[in-house]
Write an enzyme that holds these catalytic residues in place. Structure first.
Site, PDB file in Angstrom:
ATOM      1  CG  HIS A 128      74.756  79.602 -11.782  1.00  0.00           C
ATOM      2  ND1 HIS A 128      74.148  80.561 -10.998  1.00  0.00           N
ATOM      3  CD2 HIS A 128      75.282  78.706 -10.912  1.00  0.00           C
ATOM      4  CE1 HIS A 128      74.290  80.253  -9.720  1.00  0.00           C
ATOM      5  NE2 HIS A 128      74.990  79.135  -9.646  1.00  0.00           N
ATOM      6  CD  GLU A 130      72.325  83.107 -15.838  1.00  0.00           C
ATOM      7  OE1 GLU A 130      71.370  83.729 -15.371  1.00  0.00           O
ATOM      8  OE2 GLU A 130      72.651  81.962 -15.436  1.00  0.00           O
ATOM      9  CB  CYS A 155      71.648  84.491  -9.204  1.00  0.00           C
ATOM     10  SG  CYS A 155      73.130  83.607  -9.755  1.00  0.00           S
ATOM     11  CB  CYS A 158      74.879  84.721 -13.276  1.00  0.00           C
ATOM     12  SG  CYS A 158      74.785  82.927 -13.137  1.00  0.00           S
TER      13      CYS A 158
END
Length: 326
Positions: A128, A130, A155, A158
């Site tokens: 992801h 992040e 999400c 993360c």
């Protein structure tokens, strides 16, 4: 100047549209602004200050760019989210699902990164945005993140990963279309309370294994150094990738308390590859080093991922041990 003073007096004197004084003003304006004066320099643009392909601004560059644009560093980070998308590699979803993240470090440096999906593999092997921007900061020795700008709220996956940051208590999130928020407001009753990511720590002291046949010395040394820098005391691991151009990209295993959000050595290396505008299909050689005594191993999954997305890549590995205590 006297010319400007005379012009100002003439403008004040001429109130009637068609007065002689008005005609005199027109004549004076024509002579005063006849194109001989040098034009004022144009204000720099974001694209000029942060050209395409730039994923990192050191503290001096960050402050200079913010000042030139009349922004605070935090506002600059928010404007860089779209540029961060250029480092995304959504091999499953397609380019329309590119996600970018921009982060301001405690040092004042700015980091950009995007999400990475590996074609032919399940979504749970994706990195992801992040995670990618945090790995980017880690590879450059950053010690904390103060601000992270995103195109959407993180999400749950993360949120757990970011909870591992030692600086999570001070982290501010800037999400497009929403008011600034603190990270801690997004994760109540979190699992794990001893976040240590980006905390300066000594390298793992590992023994150098025998270099396998077919593994170049530079690839071997790069992988061993990556394993030494792995922020995992129990399962340190590192990988080095060599591309068709001869460049080497490394990744260190990032272990987190939540387990699943951990970033594998290969995933971390793919982040550095993407930041250099590379692609997994460019990989020709991959060499992984991991701890012999560990109950976990990245070997099988790394081989599977490479076989799916970079079938031409030659994969080798070696096992290391912790150096004896002195």
């Amino acid at each position: 100047s006297s010319e400007v003073t005379a012009l100002a007096e003439a403008v004040s004197a001429s109130r009637a549209k068609d007065s002689p004084e008005g005609a005199a003003v027109d004549a004076t304006l024509g002579s005063a602004f006849d194109g001989n004066e040098p034009p004022l320099p144009a204000a720099p643009t974001l694209d000029e200050l942060v050209p395409a392909g730039v994923s990192y601004l050191n503290p001096v560059e960050s402050a200079r760019a913010a000042t030139a644009l009349g922004l605070t560093p935090e506002q600059l980070v928010e404007k860089l989210v779209d540029k961060a998308k250029s480092f995304a590699r959504p091999g499953i979803s397609g380019v329309q699902w590119s996600v970018g993240a921009a982060a301001l470090g405690d040092s004042g440096a700015i980091y950009l990164a995007g999400n990475i999906e590996i074609k032919g593999m399940p979504y749970n092997q994706s990195i992801h945005a992040e995670q990618a921007v945090t790995v980017h900061a880690m590879t450059r020795g950053e010690t904390g993140l103060a601000v992270m700008a995103l195109s959407a709220v993180p999400c749950g996956h993360c949120r757990q990963f970011l909870n591992e940051l030692a600086s999570r208590g001070n982290l501010r999130l800037l999400v497009r279309g929403q008011a600034p928020m603190t990270f801690t407001s997004l994760l109540m009753n979190p699992y794990g309370t001893k976040g240590a990511l980006l905390t300066p720590r000594p390298d793992n002291e590992l023994t150098a294994p025998a270099r396998p046949v077919g593994v170049s010395k530079d690839l071997f040394v790069a992988a061993l150094q990556a394993a030494a820098k792995s922020p995992s005391f129990y399962q340190p691991a590192g990988i080095a990738l060599k591309t068709k151009s001869g460049k080497i990209y490394t990744g260190s295993y990032v272990q987190v308390a939540g387990a699943n959000p951990s970033v594998s050595s290969l995933q971390a290396a793919l982040v550095t590859l993407a930041l250099d505008q590379g692609d997994i299909s460019d990989i020709e050689n991959a060499f992984l080093i991991e701890l012999r005594s560990s109950n976990a191993s990245e070997r099988a999954l790394t081989r599977l991922l490479l076989r799916s997305a970079a079938p031409q890549a030659r994969f080798r590995f070696a096992l290391t041990d912790k150096a004896p205590q002195r």
